[in-house]
Design a protein around this motif. Structure first.
Motif, PDB file in Angstrom:
ATOM      1  N   GLN A 111       0.157  -1.256  -0.272  1.00  0.00           N
ATOM      2  CA  GLN A 111       0.107  -0.172  -0.146  1.00  0.00           C
ATOM      3  C   GLN A 111       0.653   1.256   0.222  1.00  0.00           C
ATOM      4  N   CYS A 112       0.763   2.580  -0.861  1.00  0.00           N
ATOM      5  CA  CYS A 112       1.542   3.521  -0.511  1.00  0.00           C
ATOM      6  C   CYS A 112       0.633   4.385  -0.502  1.00  0.00           C
ATOM      7  N   ARG A 123      -0.106  -0.562  10.946  1.00  0.00           N
ATOM      8  CA  ARG A 123       1.295  -0.323  10.099  1.00  0.00           C
ATOM      9  C   ARG A 123       1.346   1.167   9.520  1.00  0.00           C
ATOM     10  N   PRO A 124       2.172   2.091   9.784  1.00  0.00           N
ATOM     11  CA  PRO A 124       2.424   2.875   8.547  1.00  0.00           C
ATOM     12  C   PRO A 124       2.526   2.934   7.071  1.00  0.00           C
ATOM     13  N   ILE A 125       1.695   4.065   6.695  1.00  0.00           N
ATOM     14  CA  ILE A 125       1.923   3.278   5.010  1.00  0.00           C
ATOM     15  C   ILE A 125       3.025   4.196   3.991  1.00  0.00           C
ATOM     16  N   PHE A 126       3.633   3.527   3.221  1.00  0.00           N
ATOM     17  CA  PHE A 126       4.460   3.723   2.437  1.00  0.00           C
ATOM     18  C   PHE A 126       3.892   5.418   2.206  1.00  0.00           C
ATOM     19  N   ASP A 127       5.212   6.019   2.080  1.00  0.00           N
ATOM     20  CA  ASP A 127       5.005   7.319   0.735  1.00  0.00           C
ATOM     21  C   ASP A 127       6.107   7.278  -0.299  1.00  0.00           C
ATOM     22  N   PRO A 128       6.431   7.654  -1.615  1.00  0.00           N
ATOM     23  CA  PRO A 128       7.057   7.086  -2.289  1.00  0.00           C
ATOM     24  C   PRO A 128       7.558   8.708  -2.175  1.00  0.00           C
ATOM     25  N   SER A 129       6.936   9.723  -2.109  1.00  0.00           N
ATOM     26  CA  SER A 129       7.640  10.702  -1.979  1.00  0.00           C
ATOM     27  C   SER A 129       8.716  11.342  -0.999  1.00  0.00           C
ATOM     28  N   ALA A 198      11.764  -3.858  -9.273  1.00  0.00           N
ATOM     29  CA  ALA A 198      10.079  -3.534  -9.531  1.00  0.00           C
ATOM     30  C   ALA A 198       9.364  -3.623  -8.763  1.00  0.00           C
ATOM     31  N   ILE A 199       8.391  -2.729  -8.699  1.00  0.00           N
ATOM     32  CA  ILE A 199       7.284  -3.202  -7.169  1.00  0.00           C
ATOM     33  C   ILE A 199       6.021  -2.258  -7.556  1.00  0.00           C
ATOM     34  N   GLY A 200       4.687  -2.755  -6.718  1.00  0.00           N
ATOM     35  CA  GLY A 200       3.724  -1.934  -7.029  1.00  0.00           C
ATOM     36  C   GLY A 200       3.860  -1.516  -5.845  1.00  0.00           C
ATOM     37  N   CYS A 201       2.944  -0.057  -6.111  1.00  0.00           N
ATOM     38  CA  CYS A 201       3.124   0.729  -5.921  1.00  0.00           C
ATOM     39  C   CYS A 201       1.358   1.423  -5.936  1.00  0.00           C
ATOM     40  N   GLY A 202       0.548   0.150  -4.609  1.00  0.00           N
ATOM     41  CA  GLY A 202      -1.110   0.088  -4.432  1.00  0.00           C
ATOM     42  C   GLY A 202      -1.599   1.712  -3.515  1.00  0.00           C
ATOM     43  N   HIS A 203      -2.381   2.282  -4.693  1.00  0.00           N
ATOM     44  CA  HIS A 203      -3.366   3.364  -4.485  1.00  0.00           C
ATOM     45  C   HIS A 203      -5.033   3.179  -4.128  1.00  0.00           C
ATOM     46  N   ASP A 204      -4.947   1.966  -4.897  1.00  0.00           N
ATOM     47  CA  ASP A 204      -6.383   1.698  -4.642  1.00  0.00           C
ATOM     48  C   ASP A 204      -6.519  -0.255  -4.265  1.00  0.00           C
ATOM     49  N   ASN A 205      -6.938  -0.192  -3.046  1.00  0.00           N
ATOM     50  CA  ASN A 205      -6.274  -2.035  -2.772  1.00  0.00           C
ATOM     51  C   ASN A 205      -7.593  -2.130  -1.461  1.00  0.00           C
ATOM     52  N   ASP A 210      -6.143  -8.275   5.333  1.00  0.00           N
ATOM     53  CA  ASP A 210      -5.602  -8.211   6.722  1.00  0.00           C
ATOM     54  C   ASP A 210      -5.231  -6.837   6.988  1.00  0.00           C
ATOM     55  N   ARG A 211      -4.891  -6.021   7.797  1.00  0.00           N
ATOM     56  CA  ARG A 211      -4.708  -5.123   8.921  1.00  0.00           C
ATOM     57  C   ARG A 211      -4.190  -5.100   8.985  1.00  0.00           C
ATOM     58  N   GLU A 212      -3.292  -5.840   9.300  1.00  0.00           N
ATOM     59  CA  GLU A 212      -2.164  -6.655   9.465  1.00  0.00           C
ATOM     60  C   GLU A 212      -0.711  -6.084   9.138  1.00  0.00           C
ATOM     61  N   HIS A 213      -1.232  -6.357   7.731  1.00  0.00           N
ATOM     62  CA  HIS A 213       0.363  -6.840   6.902  1.00  0.00           C
ATOM     63  C   HIS A 213      -0.072  -5.665   5.438  1.00  0.00           C
ATOM     64  N   SER A 214       1.075  -4.952   4.782  1.00  0.00           N
ATOM     65  CA  SER A 214       1.318  -3.751   3.992  1.00  0.00           C
ATOM     66  C   SER A 214       1.180  -3.878   3.305  1.00  0.00           C
ATOM     67  N   GLY A 215       0.500  -5.862   1.889  1.00  0.00           N
ATOM     68  CA  GLY A 215       0.992  -6.336   0.666  1.00  0.00           C
ATOM     69  C   GLY A 215       1.437  -7.474   0.421  1.00  0.00           C
ATOM     70  N   ILE A 216       1.867  -8.180  -0.808  1.00  0.00           N
ATOM     71  CA  ILE A 216       1.656  -9.689  -0.845  1.00  0.00           C
ATOM     72  C   ILE A 216       3.845  -9.499  -1.593  1.00  0.00           C
TER      73      ILE A 216
END
Length: 432
Positions: A111-112, A123-129, A198-205, A210-216
Motif C-alpha cells: 500500500q502507498c 502500520r504506517p503506509i509507505f510514502d513514495p515521495s 520492480a514493485i507495485g505501489c498500490g493506491h487502490d486496494n 488483513d490490516r496487519e500486513h502491508s501487501g504481498i
C-alpha cells in the motif's frame, strides 16, 4: 503471454539491470515469520494453541474455496490467507514493511500514499515521495509490456500501472514502480539491498486484505516475483524449510536464495515443474502415486500439465476424491485408535487419543515424476486439533494442493533455471 515469459524476462534483465550492492555469490537467507509466531503482527496472545490450529485449517479451506484458474487473475486465491510473512524495507531511507509471502503470486506490492481507497492498515503506509530512489516505470519500458497485469496509465503522464485481481474479488492497483528493496540476511545479520526492484505501489486496494500486513511478496514464476527478479544474482534457485508449526513453540523457518538454497545430497531426486497454461505463474508438479504400506494409490493425470499445486500458503493438502478416499481407507486400516467426530467440519478422519495407549501412524510415500519420493510422517499427515483428538490433514477437493503441513521438516528447493523442485526430508530446526 505465457510463451513470452522466457524471452521477455531475459530482455528485462538486459534493460533493467537489477543488482546487489555487495557480492552474494554464496547466496543468503531471510527469516520467514509464521503468522502465529509472537514475532508476527497477526499474533494474538489470548488465542489458545488449538484456536490457532482451527483458524489455520479454516484459512486453508477458505483459500481452496476461492481457487480457480483464470488468465486475468494474478493469484487464484484470497489475498490474505498466507501463513508466512517477510519483514523487509522499501526506499531510501528504508521504510519497514510486513508482506505476506506467497508462491502462488507473481508480484511484489504494498500500500502507498496517497491511499484514498485502501484497506485499513495498522502500520504506517509507505510514502513514495519520501524515498530518493523511487521512480515510476514509463509506459515504453519493457516491464510495462510483458504481462497482462501491467498497462499504460495515460491519465498519469504515460506512466505504467498495475492491476491485480484475486479469486475472491479483491483488487490491488496503482503505480508500477522501481525502488530499493532491503532484506536482512539472517546468517550474517546484514542488509541486502536490491536496487531498482520492480514493485507495485498500490493506491487502490480493496477486498479481504488483513490490516496487519502491508501487501504481498510474490515468489511465483512470473517475471516480477521476488524470486524471478533475484535470478541474475542467485541463479534462479530458492528454497525454504518449514519447522513444525503446530507442535509447541514455533521455531523460525527460513527462505534461502542462491547457493544456500541448493540441495547437495546426491540421493535427492528432482522432479520437473510443469507449466499449467491457465496458471503459468504457479508451481505445478506431477504426482504419480501415494503409497501407504503395501497399497499404491494411483494419482489421476492431467494430460501434459501438472496435477498438483505446490503451495506454501495453504495449511491442508487437498486430493482428488478418489485419491482421498483410498488414503483415508488405508489410514483406517492402519491406525489402531478409536474414530471420533471432528471439531472442524471439513476434516473427515479424526481419532481419540487415550492416555497411555500407544499408537502408530503409517508413513505415506508421495511419488513424483522423475523418481522423486517424499516421506510423509505423522507430522505431515495429521494435526492435533485438541488435547485428545488428531485429524488427517488432507481433504477431498477436485484440484489437488500440496500444502505446508505436508511440507514440514522437508527442505523444498526450487530451481527455476532448470524448472525442477527437489525435496529432502530433514530436521528444519537444525538450521537454527
Amino acid at each position: 503471454m505465457v510463451q513470452c515469459y522466457s524471452f521477455c524476462f531475459l530482455f528485462l534483465l538486459f534493460l533493467h539491470n537489477i543488482s546487489f550492492s555487495e557480492s552474494l555469490k554464496s547466496g543468503f537467507s531471510v527469516e520467514l515469520i509464521h503468522r502465529d509466531s509472537p514475532k508476527s503482527p497477526f499474533y494474538r496472545p489470548t488465542e489458545t494453541h488449538f484456536q490457532r490450529v482451527q483458524n489455520a485449517v479454516l484459512r486453508s479451506i477458505h483459500r481452496a474455496n476461492y481457487s480457480r484458474l483464470d488468465h486475468d487473475v494474478e493469484t487464484t486465491v484470497t489475498p490474505s490467507t498466507g501463513d508466512f510473512l517477510m519483514k523487509y524495507s522499501v526506499g531510501t531511507p528504508p521504510f519497514q514493511i510486513f508482506g505476506v509471502v506467497d508462491t502462488g503470486s507473481s508480484t511484489v506490492w504494498m500500500q502507498c500514499q496517497p491511499c484514498k481507497n485502501c484497506y485499513k492498515q495498522d502500520r504506517p503506509i509507505f510514502d513514495p515521495s519520501k524515498s530518493s530512489t523511487y521512480t515510476r516505470i514509463p509506459c515504453v519500458a519493457a516491464e510495462c509490456l510483458s504481462v497482462t497485469t501491467t498497462f499504460c496509465d495515460f491519465n498519469k503522464g504515460k506512466h505504467c500501472a498495475y492491476k491485480i485481481g484475486y479469486g475472491d474479488g479483491s483488487i490491488s492497483k496503482g503505480d508500477f514502480s522501481r525502488d530499493t528493496v532491503t532484506l536482512t540476511s539472517s546468517s550474517e545479520n546484514r542488509p541486502i539491498r536490491l536496487l531498482r526492484t520492480a514493485i507495485g505501489c498500490g493506491h487502490d486496494n480493496v477486498g479481504t486484505f488483513d490490516r496487519e500486513h502491508s501487501g504481498i511478496v510474490g515468489l511465483g514464476r512470473g517475471p516480477f516475483s521476488l524470486a524471478s527478479q533475484l535470478r541474475p544474482d542467485t541463479g534462479g534457485t530458492f528454497s525454504y524449510c518449514f519447522t513444525p508449526m503446530f507442535e509447541g513453540e514455533i521455531k523460525p523457518s527460513f527462505l534461502h536464495f542462491g547457493d544456500r538454497a541448493e540441495v547437495t545430497v546426491k540421493t535427492a531426486v528432482p522432479t520437473p515443474m510443469v507449466i499449467n497454461n491457465e496458471a503459468s505463474f504457479k508451481y505445478y508438479l506431477v504426482m504419480e502415486a501415494m503409497t501407504v504400506g503395501s497399497k499404491r494409490i494411483e494419482f489421476p493425470r492431467n494430460g501434459g500439465e501438472g496435477n498438483i499445486l505446490l503451495d506454501s500458503g495453504t495449511t491442508l493438502s487437498f486430493l482428488p476424491d478418489e485419491v482421498y478416499s483410498a488414503l483415508e481407507a488405508e489410514m483406517v486400516n492402519a491406525v489402531n485408535l478409536v474414530r471420533t467426530d471432528s471439531p472442524i467440519k471439513k476434516l473427515k478422519l479424526c481419532y481419540e487419543l487415550t492416555s497411555g495407549r500407544k499408537y502408530q501412524i503409517p508413513t505415506v510415500f508421495a511419488h513424483f515424476k522423475g523418481g522423486a519420493v517424499v516421506e510423509l510422517h505423522s507430522i505431515n499427515t495429521f494435526l492435533k486439533v485438541s488435547e485428545t483428538k488428531i485429524c488427517l490433514a488432507f481433504a477431498p477437493r477436485p484440484k489437488a494442493v500440496f500444502g505446508n503441513v505436508a511440507q514440514q521438516d522437508i527442505l523444498v528447493s526450487y530451481d527455476t533455471q532448470h524448472n525442477t523442485v527437489t525435496f529432502l526430508n530433514t530436521d528444519c530446526t537444525s538450521e537454527l
